[in-house]
Design a protein around this motif. Sequence first.
Motif, PDB file in Angstrom:
ATOM      1  N   GLU A 108      41.292  67.907  47.497  1.00 31.91           N
ATOM      2  CA  GLU A 108      40.156  67.894  48.408  1.00 31.91           C
ATOM      3  C   GLU A 108      38.856  67.869  47.623  1.00 31.91           C
ATOM      4  OE1 GLU A 108      40.743  71.382  50.693  1.00 31.91           O
ATOM      5  OE2 GLU A 108      42.466  70.583  51.825  1.00 31.91           O
ATOM      6  N   VAL A 109      38.001  66.920  47.943  1.00 28.11           N
ATOM      7  CA  VAL A 109      36.716  66.721  47.264  1.00 28.11           C
ATOM      8  C   VAL A 109      35.606  67.209  48.182  1.00 28.11           C
ATOM      9  CG1 VAL A 109      35.159  65.033  46.232  1.00 28.11           C
ATOM     10  CG2 VAL A 109      37.642  64.761  45.998  1.00 28.11           C
ATOM     11  N   LEU A 110      34.747  68.088  47.648  1.00 28.92           N
ATOM     12  CA  LEU A 110      33.639  68.641  48.417  1.00 28.92           C
ATOM     13  C   LEU A 110      32.331  68.371  47.693  1.00 28.92           C
ATOM     14  CD1 LEU A 110      36.215  70.844  48.685  1.00 28.92           C
ATOM     15  CD2 LEU A 110      34.581  71.949  50.193  1.00 28.92           C
ATOM     16  N   VAL A 111      31.298  68.019  48.440  1.00 31.26           N
ATOM     17  CA  VAL A 111      29.946  67.824  47.904  1.00 31.26           C
ATOM     18  C   VAL A 111      28.968  68.541  48.814  1.00 31.26           C
ATOM     19  CG1 VAL A 111      30.420  65.638  46.718  1.00 31.26           C
ATOM     20  CG2 VAL A 111      29.783  65.617  49.130  1.00 31.26           C
ATOM     21  N   SER A 112      27.833  68.969  48.237  1.00 35.25           N
ATOM     22  CA  SER A 112      26.824  69.697  49.015  1.00 35.25           C
ATOM     23  C   SER A 112      25.929  68.753  49.809  1.00 35.25           C
ATOM     24  CB  SER A 112      25.978  70.565  48.076  1.00 35.25           C
ATOM     25  OG  SER A 112      25.361  69.759  47.088  1.00 35.25           O
ATOM     26  N   LYS A 113      25.786  67.518  49.329  1.00 37.12           N
ATOM     27  CA  LYS A 113      25.004  66.518  50.069  1.00 37.12           C
ATOM     28  C   LYS A 113      25.600  65.134  49.828  1.00 37.12           C
ATOM     29  CE  LYS A 113      21.489  66.065  46.434  1.00 37.12           C
ATOM     30  NZ  LYS A 113      20.047  66.116  46.140  1.00 37.12           N
ATOM     31  N   GLU A 114      25.218  64.209  50.648  1.00 34.32           N
ATOM     32  CA  GLU A 114      25.818  62.875  50.617  1.00 34.32           C
ATOM     33  C   GLU A 114      25.441  62.140  49.330  1.00 34.32           C
ATOM     34  OE1 GLU A 114      28.264  59.983  52.332  1.00 34.32           O
ATOM     35  OE2 GLU A 114      27.837  62.047  52.925  1.00 34.32           O
ATOM     36  N   PRO A 115      26.441  61.621  48.573  1.00 34.18           N
ATOM     37  CA  PRO A 115      26.135  60.845  47.366  1.00 34.18           C
ATOM     38  C   PRO A 115      25.484  59.514  47.720  1.00 34.18           C
ATOM     39  CG  PRO A 115      28.414  61.634  47.376  1.00 34.18           C
ATOM     40  CD  PRO A 115      27.872  61.839  48.753  1.00 34.18           C
ATOM     41  N   GLU A 126      34.897  69.030  56.328  1.00 28.35           N
ATOM     42  CA  GLU A 126      33.864  69.197  55.315  1.00 28.35           C
ATOM     43  C   GLU A 126      34.262  68.635  53.959  1.00 28.35           C
ATOM     44  OE1 GLU A 126      33.149  73.301  54.655  1.00 28.35           O
ATOM     45  OE2 GLU A 126      35.257  73.804  54.200  1.00 28.35           O
ATOM     46  N   MET A 127      35.465  68.080  53.851  1.00 33.33           N
ATOM     47  CA  MET A 127      35.923  67.562  52.571  1.00 33.33           C
ATOM     48  C   MET A 127      36.593  66.210  52.742  1.00 33.33           C
ATOM     49  SD  MET A 127      38.572  69.308  53.960  1.00 33.33           S
ATOM     50  CE  MET A 127      38.221  70.999  53.528  1.00 33.33           C
TER      51      MET A 127
END
Length: 365
Positions: free
Chosen positions: A125-132, A206-207
């Motif tokens: 599962e890949v999580l980021v705080s804001k959209e790349p 969220e991921m």
Amino acid sequence: MEEQGLENEELTPSLPLSQISFPDLWANVVMPSISSIPGPVDDMDMLLMQDELDLNCLFELPPETVTKDGVIPPVSTVPVTTDYPGEYGFQLRFQKSGAAKSVTSTFSELLNKLYCQLAKTSPVEVLVSKEPPQGAFLRATAVYKKTEHVADVVRRCPHHQNEDTAEHRSHLIRLGGSQRAQYFEDLHTKRQSVTVPYEPPQLGSEMTTILLSFMCNSSCMGGMNRRQILTILTLETPEGLVLGRRCFEVRVCACPGRDRKTDEESSTKTQSGPKQTKKRKTNPVPHTTTMKKSRSASSAEEEDKEVFHLPIVGRGRYEMFKKINEGLELLDREKTKNKVPVKQELPVPSTGKRLLQRGEQSDSD
């Protein structure tokens, strides 16, 4: 004279060009007509186009190193294995599957290590705080963990590679569940990697989940050969700029649950260290050997004068033994000073009469 002149005329054409006179050589030169000379503008353009085509053919890269968008993904000589969340808060998360023997994939938080079976999918599962940024992609690369092997390229063993019919059969890592996965091999380092475009999380999640598969066991001869490997997962821009990096160890084995449990127990024992038992400090007891001797008066006296050292633990116990020893020494001094035999009292008969001593007479006499 006429015959000699005829002979010379016959021999003249057979002479080599170096011996022909200049007027004869110039007469044999064919001059092109002016109409056949190409125009200066059109022919110059044609020559430039031809040169450009030749340069393109000379510096053309293999098709496997260029993406569909024309971007050449860079691969460093020695990949960095430190975690870097970056400004986008790039993180990885693994599903909790426990350490049962039946699991095909399990992750150890204690060791930061993934245990999985051959060719079985492992959800990550890949999580980021804001959209790349638009066009960002994920790249997975395998490297050896130890410094003495980090320069070697991680490849599949010849046995599993020959059994596979895929175009990218030499790649150890596969990305499943996506038709947009692309496989690359760097021209200089020969390192292999696989990429997939980053997809934002679906509604209510969220991921983003990707499926990794490893196509060789860690014990395969000719491949990893029991060497520890690391998987580097990076988030990159279309230009190849790294936005985030995460690294974890991987072990491909037949029983992931069992191997995870064994490694965690071994790591716990190593961190805690061997149990240390506190021992009380005692004075060393002198090593003495005893020999059997005949008991005589002189030897008994010598034994009485022999000095012994007794280690005693505790102050109170020491004071008690000290008083006992002082009392015994005082008693020995008193015996030595008096040297008077103690009279033994004769027992009184049960009838009440006193026993007569030698030389005494009874009262009745």
